[in-house]
Design a protein around this motif. Structure first.
Motif, PDB file in Angstrom:
ATOM      1  N   ARG A 249      57.461  72.819 -66.124  1.00  0.00           N
ATOM      2  CA  ARG A 249      56.792  74.045 -66.552  1.00  0.00           C
ATOM      3  C   ARG A 249      55.569  74.046 -65.535  1.00  0.00           C
ATOM      4  NH1 ARG A 249      53.693  76.904 -71.001  1.00  0.00           N
ATOM      5  NH2 ARG A 249      53.363  78.781 -70.037  1.00  0.00           N
ATOM      6  N   ASN A 250      54.834  72.980 -65.530  1.00  0.00           N
ATOM      7  CA  ASN A 250      53.403  72.954 -64.650  1.00  0.00           C
ATOM      8  C   ASN A 250      53.639  72.715 -63.370  1.00  0.00           C
ATOM      9  OD1 ASN A 250      52.045  73.189 -67.051  1.00  0.00           O
ATOM     10  ND2 ASN A 250      51.260  70.970 -67.158  1.00  0.00           N
ATOM     11  N   PHE A 251      54.640  71.992 -62.965  1.00  0.00           N
ATOM     12  CA  PHE A 251      55.174  71.973 -61.630  1.00  0.00           C
ATOM     13  C   PHE A 251      55.727  73.292 -60.907  1.00  0.00           C
ATOM     14  CE2 PHE A 251      59.250  71.802 -59.140  1.00  0.00           C
ATOM     15  CZ  PHE A 251      58.670  71.320 -58.076  1.00  0.00           C
ATOM     16  N   GLU A 252      56.512  73.990 -61.853  1.00  0.00           N
ATOM     17  CA  GLU A 252      56.954  75.150 -61.495  1.00  0.00           C
ATOM     18  C   GLU A 252      55.700  76.238 -61.414  1.00  0.00           C
ATOM     19  OE1 GLU A 252      59.967  76.401 -64.066  1.00  0.00           O
ATOM     20  OE2 GLU A 252      61.534  75.067 -62.913  1.00  0.00           O
ATOM     21  N   ASP A 254      52.538  75.249 -60.393  1.00  0.00           N
ATOM     22  CA  ASP A 254      51.750  74.774 -59.357  1.00  0.00           C
ATOM     23  C   ASP A 254      52.521  75.306 -58.016  1.00  0.00           C
ATOM     24  OD1 ASP A 254      49.916  73.743 -57.941  1.00  0.00           O
ATOM     25  OD2 ASP A 254      50.426  71.478 -58.363  1.00  0.00           O
ATOM     26  N   LYS A 255      53.904  75.164 -57.913  1.00  0.00           N
ATOM     27  CA  LYS A 255      54.855  75.232 -56.740  1.00  0.00           C
ATOM     28  C   LYS A 255      54.697  76.798 -56.489  1.00  0.00           C
ATOM     29  CE  LYS A 255      59.652  75.318 -55.320  1.00  0.00           C
ATOM     30  NZ  LYS A 255      60.987  74.898 -55.607  1.00  0.00           N
ATOM     31  N   ASN A 256      54.910  77.554 -57.697  1.00  0.00           N
ATOM     32  CA  ASN A 256      55.134  79.233 -57.401  1.00  0.00           C
ATOM     33  C   ASN A 256      53.775  79.857 -57.050  1.00  0.00           C
ATOM     34  OD1 ASN A 256      57.883  79.200 -57.912  1.00  0.00           O
ATOM     35  ND2 ASN A 256      57.538  79.342 -60.016  1.00  0.00           N
ATOM     36  N   ALA A 257      52.573  79.183 -57.491  1.00  0.00           N
ATOM     37  CA  ALA A 257      51.356  79.725 -57.160  1.00  0.00           C
ATOM     38  C   ALA A 257      51.015  79.514 -55.669  1.00  0.00           C
ATOM     39  CB  ALA A 257      50.106  79.120 -58.070  1.00  0.00           C
ATOM     40  N   LEU A 258      51.427  78.256 -55.056  1.00  0.00           N
ATOM     41  CA  LEU A 258      51.249  77.840 -53.721  1.00  0.00           C
ATOM     42  C   LEU A 258      52.062  78.816 -52.696  1.00  0.00           C
ATOM     43  CD1 LEU A 258      49.496  76.376 -51.458  1.00  0.00           C
ATOM     44  CD2 LEU A 258      51.443  74.361 -52.050  1.00  0.00           C
ATOM     45  N   LEU A 259      53.556  78.772 -53.491  1.00  0.00           N
ATOM     46  CA  LEU A 259      54.361  79.449 -52.669  1.00  0.00           C
ATOM     47  C   LEU A 259      53.890  81.050 -52.486  1.00  0.00           C
ATOM     48  CD1 LEU A 259      57.055  79.393 -51.453  1.00  0.00           C
ATOM     49  CD2 LEU A 259      58.119  80.139 -53.674  1.00  0.00           C
ATOM     50  N   LYS A 260      53.229  81.767 -53.640  1.00  0.00           N
ATOM     51  CA  LYS A 260      52.932  83.199 -53.584  1.00  0.00           C
ATOM     52  C   LYS A 260      51.893  83.232 -52.357  1.00  0.00           C
ATOM     53  CE  LYS A 260      50.861  86.454 -56.533  1.00  0.00           C
ATOM     54  NZ  LYS A 260      50.358  87.018 -57.874  1.00  0.00           N
ATOM     55  N   LYS A 261      50.917  81.999 -52.402  1.00  0.00           N
ATOM     56  CA  LYS A 261      49.728  82.443 -51.630  1.00  0.00           C
ATOM     57  C   LYS A 261      50.178  82.395 -50.198  1.00  0.00           C
ATOM     58  CE  LYS A 261      46.172  80.165 -54.838  1.00  0.00           C
ATOM     59  NZ  LYS A 261      45.480  79.134 -54.840  1.00  0.00           N
ATOM     60  N   LEU A 373      58.826  74.518 -49.093  1.00  0.00           N
ATOM     61  CA  LEU A 373      58.330  74.701 -50.600  1.00  0.00           C
ATOM     62  C   LEU A 373      59.376  74.828 -51.453  1.00  0.00           C
ATOM     63  CD1 LEU A 373      55.614  74.119 -51.940  1.00  0.00           C
ATOM     64  CD2 LEU A 373      55.166  76.402 -51.564  1.00  0.00           C
ATOM     65  N   ASN A 374      60.329  75.997 -51.000  1.00  0.00           N
ATOM     66  CA  ASN A 374      61.360  76.468 -51.873  1.00  0.00           C
ATOM     67  C   ASN A 374      62.326  75.159 -52.097  1.00  0.00           C
ATOM     68  OD1 ASN A 374      61.042  79.078 -52.653  1.00  0.00           O
ATOM     69  ND2 ASN A 374      61.197  79.725 -50.552  1.00  0.00           N
ATOM     70  N   GLU A 375      62.377  74.185 -51.288  1.00  0.00           N
ATOM     71  CA  GLU A 375      63.401  73.089 -51.522  1.00  0.00           C
ATOM     72  C   GLU A 375      62.797  72.037 -52.155  1.00  0.00           C
ATOM     73  OE1 GLU A 375      64.593  72.183 -47.378  1.00  0.00           O
ATOM     74  OE2 GLU A 375      65.649  73.896 -47.279  1.00  0.00           O
ATOM     75  N   ILE A 376      61.543  72.149 -52.654  1.00  0.00           N
ATOM     76  CA  ILE A 376      60.854  70.909 -53.341  1.00  0.00           C
ATOM     77  C   ILE A 376      61.103  70.993 -55.002  1.00  0.00           C
ATOM     78  CG2 ILE A 376      58.719  69.825 -53.850  1.00  0.00           C
ATOM     79  CD1 ILE A 376      57.447  70.790 -51.275  1.00  0.00           C
ATOM     80  N   GLU A 377      61.552  69.762 -55.589  1.00  0.00           N
ATOM     81  CA  GLU A 377      61.932  70.176 -56.819  1.00  0.00           C
ATOM     82  C   GLU A 377      61.234  69.044 -57.803  1.00  0.00           C
ATOM     83  OE1 GLU A 377      64.144  71.905 -58.319  1.00  0.00           O
ATOM     84  OE2 GLU A 377      64.504  73.048 -56.555  1.00  0.00           O
ATOM     85  N   ASP A 378      60.132  68.257 -57.378  1.00  0.00           N
ATOM     86  CA  ASP A 378      59.384  67.406 -58.130  1.00  0.00           C
ATOM     87  C   ASP A 378      57.858  67.363 -57.649  1.00  0.00           C
ATOM     88  OD1 ASP A 378      59.012  64.666 -56.631  1.00  0.00           O
ATOM     89  OD2 ASP A 378      61.057  65.582 -56.367  1.00  0.00           O
ATOM     90  N   PHE A 379      57.024  66.813 -58.481  1.00  0.00           N
ATOM     91  CA  PHE A 379      55.835  66.808 -58.492  1.00  0.00           C
ATOM     92  C   PHE A 379      55.349  65.905 -57.059  1.00  0.00           C
ATOM     93  CE2 PHE A 379      54.058  68.543 -62.438  1.00  0.00           C
ATOM     94  CZ  PHE A 379      53.030  69.662 -61.920  1.00  0.00           C
ATOM     95  N   ARG A 380      55.876  64.920 -56.992  1.00  0.00           N
ATOM     96  CA  ARG A 380      55.735  63.855 -56.194  1.00  0.00           C
ATOM     97  C   ARG A 380      55.895  64.286 -54.758  1.00  0.00           C
ATOM     98  NH1 ARG A 380      55.236  58.333 -56.250  1.00  0.00           N
ATOM     99  NH2 ARG A 380      56.035  58.241 -58.359  1.00  0.00           N
ATOM    100  N   THR A 381      56.986  65.004 -54.438  1.00  0.00           N
ATOM    101  CA  THR A 381      57.438  65.724 -52.899  1.00  0.00           C
ATOM    102  C   THR A 381      56.365  66.791 -52.924  1.00  0.00           C
ATOM    103  OG1 THR A 381      59.701  65.283 -53.409  1.00  0.00           O
ATOM    104  CG2 THR A 381      59.087  66.804 -51.724  1.00  0.00           C
TER     105      THR A 381
END
Length: 526
Positions: A249-252, A254-261, A373-381
């Protein structure tokens, strides 16, 4: 229900099996709200991971954990070398203990935002160590006092008039909702008792299911129609809950917040391209001001005897036009002004073409980043993505106070340092060499940056706007006209040991501007 007594009474026997005979070898924290305990025996290592950042209170018991090389501190040194001899749930309480070979007791108290881990000496009534020292009530907590007794007889139920929360305070939200959905509140006492017995039977023979409710992942001990996952082993269930509800959930988030920006940046860039393209078409298709100047110069006689207006025939279009002069203005002066506008329009035309081309390239870059960014699936990537796109550091910041005010004019970000130390931070951590740096000349003031995104030149209107802000955020704020220096950021450097905000500047140019604040320029304050 993962913090609930009805779950813990199944979890603790499995924890005893998993950790029995294991020696505690390390105990540490990588942030103030998470405790990690490493254990091992001759066969394997096993970790306890307690995450206590409200409202995300989760436990996990993984077989491996990668300790960070930095920002890690050792805790509970009294535990090291001790061996786990048992694990017990406290009766009707959201807490359990690990028994240690030294006689010490390690208590996990799972009371929502007051959750904690406490260490007791043998027969101790007050904790020797607390993980979260800020919870003052735990400093004198006797762990034995947490043990509760509960009379679950029909007589007790009847005496409480079927009040489920008083009869069994440990139920939790999911079982209470189960009762409510079956009409428990309006049922008579006998039917309430039957529903309570049915519920208790299910809690005594659980299948540990993860379910999604209102966008959140929860653990349930009740039969679920559409579980995300189901487990027969409570350790596997709580580990997966930790991953899905916290890590994933935290990964998503973080990812979605950056994606939105990035999407917002792309939207603004495309908007700038659209508006500027319309403006460019207008410049290309509208007659140049020099044509009107030609008409005026050919008809100077029409303004004899101090006349301030005249109807002239436009020999370019064949139509009559009304030309008005300002008081004391000569027609030759108006024509000269129009010739200058025509010349400047050619410069604006060329600048717009360059800027639009650069913005199109920028939009393509944003589209590529959004796709990656849409294709990233984990925190490390995701971490690797952020590192490889360090130019977007400001976008990557989340809930962090930046050292500068942010504005935007004609598609160009303009940053204004908030203080002397913030000026240094902005120059050191957020500036690229081709950004344009501005500062009020010879007086204290904020550093100002125009983020050029690699453009070789920027519109004069953008430069003048940034210069007006630099003058406004300086000691020249109240002057009618103020000098502002500007240069590329690569010619600005900090001298070691110099005061905060002090820099050495080379190849600067001077621009005279009227000091203007954000409210005057943008129509609102920062």
């Amino acid at each position: 229900m993962h913090l609930n007594y009805h779950f813990l009474k199944y979890l603790c026997p499995e924890l005893e099996k998993a950790f029995l005979g294991k020696k505690i070898v390390t105990c540490f924290s990588q942030n103030k709200d998470e405790l990690i305990i490493e254990t091992e025996d001759a066969v394997e290592s096993r970790f306890m991971r307690a995450h206590f950042l409200p409202p995300q209170i989760y436990l996990s018991f993984p077989g491996n954990f990668q300790r960070a090389k930095r920002n890690s501190i050792n805790l509970f040194h009294e535990l090291l070398g001790d061996v786990i001899t048992g694990c017990q749930v406290l009766n009707f309480e959201r807490a359990f203990i690990f028994n240690l070979s030294s006689g010490k007791i390690l208590l996990f108290k799972l009371h929502a935002n007051r959750s904690n881990v406490l260490l007791y000496e043998q027969d101790g009534t007050q904790p020797l160590r607390l993980f979260r020292n800020s919870i003052s009530e735990d400093r004198d907590l006797d762990w034995k006092s947490l043990n509760k007794s509960s009379d679950l007889s029909k007589e007790t139920f009847d005496s409480l008039e079927g009040n489920a929360s008083k009869f069994l305070p440990t139920l939790g939200a999911i079982p209470r909702n189960w009762l409510k959905e079956r009409g428990f509140i309006d049922a008579d006492l006998d039917n309430k008792w039957d529903l309570m017995q049915e519920l208790l039977d299910m809690l005594d023979t659980p299948l540990f299911s993860l379910v999604e409710k209102n966008g959140e992942i929860h653990l349930s001990l009740l039969p679920e129609d559409t579980p995300v996952k189901s487990f027969s082993n409570p350790i596997l269930a709580v580990n997966e809950l930790f991953y899905l509800a916290l890590v994933r959930r935290n990964f998503e988030k973080d990812k979605n917040a950056l994606l939105k920006k990035y999407q917002e940046q792309l939207k603004r860039t495309n908007s700038y391209i659209e508006k500027s393209s319309i403006k460019l078409d207008e410049l290309r298709n509208s007659p140049p001001p020099s044509q009107l100047a030609d008409v005026i110069m050919a008809n100077l006689h029409a303004f004899q005897d101090g006349k301030l207006e005249a109807e002239l025939m436009d020999f370019y279009t064949g139509e009559n036009i009304l030309v008005k002069l300002k008081p004391n203005q000569k027609p030759q002066d108006l024509a000269a002004s129009l010739y200058r506008k025509s010349k400047n329009r050619k410069l604006e035309w060329g600048q717009l073409e360059k800027t639009i081309a650069a913005k199109i390239t920028q939009a393509i870059t944003f589209e590529s980043k959004i796709k990656d960014l849409n294709e990233i699936e984990d925190f490390r990537t995701l971490k690797g993505f952020k590192k490889s796109h360090g130019e977007d550091k400001v976008l990557q910041k989340d809930s962090v106070v930046l050292p500068f005010k942010t504005f935007e004019f004609e598609g160009f970000p303009i940053w204004v340092g908030k203080s002397s130390s913030a000026n240094d931070d902005m120059l050191r951590g957020y500036t690229k060499k081709d950004d344009i740096w501005l500062h009020a000349r010879m007086v204290p003031g904020s550093h100002v940056l125009i983020k050029t995104s690699g453009l070789k030149s920027i519109p004069m209107a953008v430069l003048e706007t940034a210069a007006s802000l630099a003058a406004f955020y300086s000691k020249n704020k109240n002057e009618s006209l103020a000098p502002v220096i500007h240069t590329e950021a690569k010619y600005v450097r900090k001298i070691k040991g110099s005061p905060a905000g002090s820099v050495m500047v080379e190849k600067e140019k001077v621009l005279m501007v009227v000091p203007k604040g954000p409210e005057e320029i943008f129509g609102k304050g920062d």
